[in-house]
Write an enzyme that holds these catalytic residues in place. Structure first.
Site, PDB file in Angstrom:
ATOM      1  N   LYS A   1       4.770 -14.457   3.729  1.00 43.43           N
ATOM      2  CA  LYS A   1       4.863 -15.390   2.623  1.00 43.43           C
ATOM      3  C   LYS A   1       6.144 -15.346   2.047  1.00 43.43           C
ATOM      4  O   LYS A   1       6.531 -14.824   0.979  1.00 43.43           O
ATOM      5  CB  LYS A   1       3.738 -14.845   1.623  1.00 43.43           C
ATOM      6  CG  LYS A   1       3.616 -15.683   0.311  1.00 43.43           C
ATOM      7  CD  LYS A   1       2.768 -16.883   0.662  1.00 43.43           C
ATOM      8  CE  LYS A   1       2.710 -17.940  -0.378  1.00 43.43           C
ATOM      9  NZ  LYS A   1       2.173 -19.286   0.067  1.00 43.43           N
TER      10      LYS A   1
ATOM     11  N   ASP B   1      -0.930 -18.384   3.876  1.00 40.86           N
ATOM     12  CA  ASP B   1      -2.088 -19.013   3.328  1.00 40.86           C
ATOM     13  C   ASP B   1      -2.394 -20.496   4.432  1.00 40.86           C
ATOM     14  O   ASP B   1      -3.780 -20.661   4.625  1.00 40.86           O
ATOM     15  CB  ASP B   1      -1.923 -19.823   2.024  1.00 40.86           C
ATOM     16  CG  ASP B   1      -0.172 -20.369   2.009  1.00 40.86           C
ATOM     17  OD1 ASP B   1       0.518 -19.520   2.851  1.00 40.86           O
ATOM     18  OD2 ASP B   1       0.187 -21.061   1.207  1.00 40.86           O
TER      19      ASP B   1
ATOM     20  N   TYR C   1       0.872  -1.046   0.324  1.00 38.81           N
ATOM     21  CA  TYR C   1      -0.040   0.023   0.163  1.00 38.81           C
ATOM     22  C   TYR C   1       0.883   1.147  -0.036  1.00 38.81           C
ATOM     23  O   TYR C   1       0.347   2.204   0.411  1.00 38.81           O
ATOM     24  CB  TYR C   1      -1.015  -0.075   1.083  1.00 38.81           C
ATOM     25  CG  TYR C   1      -2.173  -1.026   0.983  1.00 38.81           C
ATOM     26  CD1 TYR C   1      -2.103  -1.788   0.159  1.00 38.81           C
ATOM     27  CD2 TYR C   1      -3.306  -0.948   2.147  1.00 38.81           C
ATOM     28  CE1 TYR C   1      -3.247  -2.744   0.033  1.00 38.81           C
ATOM     29  CE2 TYR C   1      -4.205  -1.882   1.890  1.00 38.81           C
ATOM     30  CZ  TYR C   1      -4.171  -2.714   1.005  1.00 38.81           C
ATOM     31  OH  TYR C   1      -5.225  -3.745   0.985  1.00 38.81           O
TER      32      TYR C   1
ATOM     33  N   ASP D   1      -4.903  -5.976   6.203  1.00 40.96           N
ATOM     34  CA  ASP D   1      -6.394  -5.503   5.683  1.00 40.96           C
ATOM     35  C   ASP D   1      -7.473  -6.512   5.289  1.00 40.96           C
ATOM     36  O   ASP D   1      -8.665  -6.428   5.763  1.00 40.96           O
ATOM     37  CB  ASP D   1      -6.096  -4.728   4.401  1.00 40.96           C
ATOM     38  CG  ASP D   1      -7.456  -3.851   4.064  1.00 40.96           C
ATOM     39  OD1 ASP D   1      -8.174  -3.698   4.722  1.00 40.96           O
ATOM     40  OD2 ASP D   1      -7.096  -3.004   2.737  1.00 40.96           O
TER      41      ASP D   1
END
Ligand code: NAI
Length: 343
Positions: free
Chosen positions: A177, A210, A130, A234
């Site tokens: 990740k 995940d 972002y 978010d």
């Protein structure tokens, strides 16, 4: 003379409805606040400002240090940066803290909410995907950059551990990740491990986003404090809100070293705006976080208990919780429930 002078941004859509409700509940709890009202989002443009985040909003928060904010929309396709992203960056509100707890008695329209959830999302608020750095490489190819710095990673993880310590919690989980984003999430994890060593009395573990998504869907009660980058935070916040009964319920705080702005997780809900049926709980509970922040712990406790009692009773709640009360009726029920609590 009021006890405090704080900034109020009513926001767009359901914002003015839920901020008015929140102001009433705070006043009924006996905390006297002189609200400095300023406008952001579409409302600022409608009032004649040429940008959705006018400088006067930032000045007000810089002066008062603490603000309560309704949701703000950013007009799409007009070249404006998101009001919320810009506000957080301009005031360096780097920690977005979103405590998500189950409510007794919630009858969500969509699904049966989980019981016993009590987790906190600590989301990095100033960088990641972002950062707002995007460009077209060639026709048909866009590049969006994910920025991860050691400085921002260290302070957000430290914030998570400090929060864990001050709130008597037990475990911080860093969400990542790394297998795909080896360098950026690798840096985040390296820093998280270093910070964790400074807090040997708090458990620390790591989970890929995940894997976390799957595990949290099976058993959200197994999680405590989760720290993660901006985009992950978010998405995960909204997902967790759904697990306890919806966006109308979950509060949030944007905190920096100098300033703090408190706001619900939800947006301006254009589909129900102006109908007087928005659930005020999320902003009321955000105000409880604000009251704790300024030292009004007793008032925060009374407001939260009264809100939870009304939700548990179930007969004076808004449509998203399966009831038929208006925002005003639910607010009045909260004020009445508060009168029955010890001062
Ligand atoms: P949204 O959160 O406004 O609405 C999603 C769904 O949840 C809608 O069906 C809405 O009716 C429902 N909902 C949300 N809050 C509720 C409440 N208090 N009571 C009952 N139902 C509620 O998300 P959406 O539609 O993606 O965004 C709408 C606008 O809000 C956009 O302009 C977006 O940019 C802005 N937004 C602003 C945020 C902020 O100021 N922090 C955060 C998220 C979105």
């Amino acid at each position: 003379m009021a006890d405090y002078r704080l900034t109020l941004i009513p926001g767009d859509g359901i914002g003015p409805e839920v901020t008015e409700a929140t102001q009433r509940v705070i006043a009924a709890a006996g905390v006297s606040i002189d609200w400095e009202e300023v406008y952001a989002g579409q409302t600022a443009l409608d009032k004649g400002f040429d940008v959705p985040l006018p400088e006067v909003v930032l000045e007000s928060i810089r002066k008062n240090r603490v603000g309560l904010k309704g949701p703000c929309g950013t007009p799409i396709g007009k070249g404006f940066t998101s009001v919320n992203v810009r506000l957080r960056q301009a005031l360096d509100l780097y920690a977005c803290v979103r405590p998500t707890r189950s409510f007794l008695g919630v009858r969500s329209r969509a699904a049966r909410p989980f019981e016993g959830v009590d987790l906190v999302i600590v989301r990095e608020n100033t960088e990641g995907l972002y950062s707002g750095i995007e460009h077209q490489v060639v026709d048909g190819v866009i590049e969006t950059l994910k920025i991860v710095t050691e400085r921002a990673s260290r302070r957000i993880v430290k914030h998570a551990f400090e929060y864990c310590r001050s709130e008597g919690r037990r475990r911080v989980t860093a969400i990542h990740k790394q297998r795909v984003m080896k360098l950026s999430d690798g840096l985040f994890l390296r820093v998280a491990r270093e910070v964790a060593e400074e807090y040997p009395f708090i458990a620390y573990d790591e989970m890929s986003i995940d894997n976390m998504a799957m595990k949290i869907a099976l058993d959200p009660t197994a999680f405590d404090v989760l720290v993660m980058e901006n985009l992950f935070g978010d998405v995960v916040s909204d997902m967790c809100a759904g697990m306890v009964g919806g966006l109308g319920l979950v509060p949030g705080a944007n905190i920096g070293d100098r300033y703090a702005v408190f706001e619900a997780v939800h947006g301006s809900a254009p589909d129900i705006a102006g109908k007087g049926i928005a659930n005020p709980t999320a902003l009321i509970l955000s105000a409880c976080l604000m009251l704790k922040h300024i030292g009004e712990r007793r008032a925060a406790w009374r407001i939260e208990m009264a809100t939870r009692k009304v939700i548990e009773a179930g007969d004076r709640v808004t449509g998203d919780l399966g009831g038929s009360a208006t925002t005003r009726e639910m607010t009045e029920a909260i004020i009445v429930a508060m009168e029955g609590l010890p001062k």
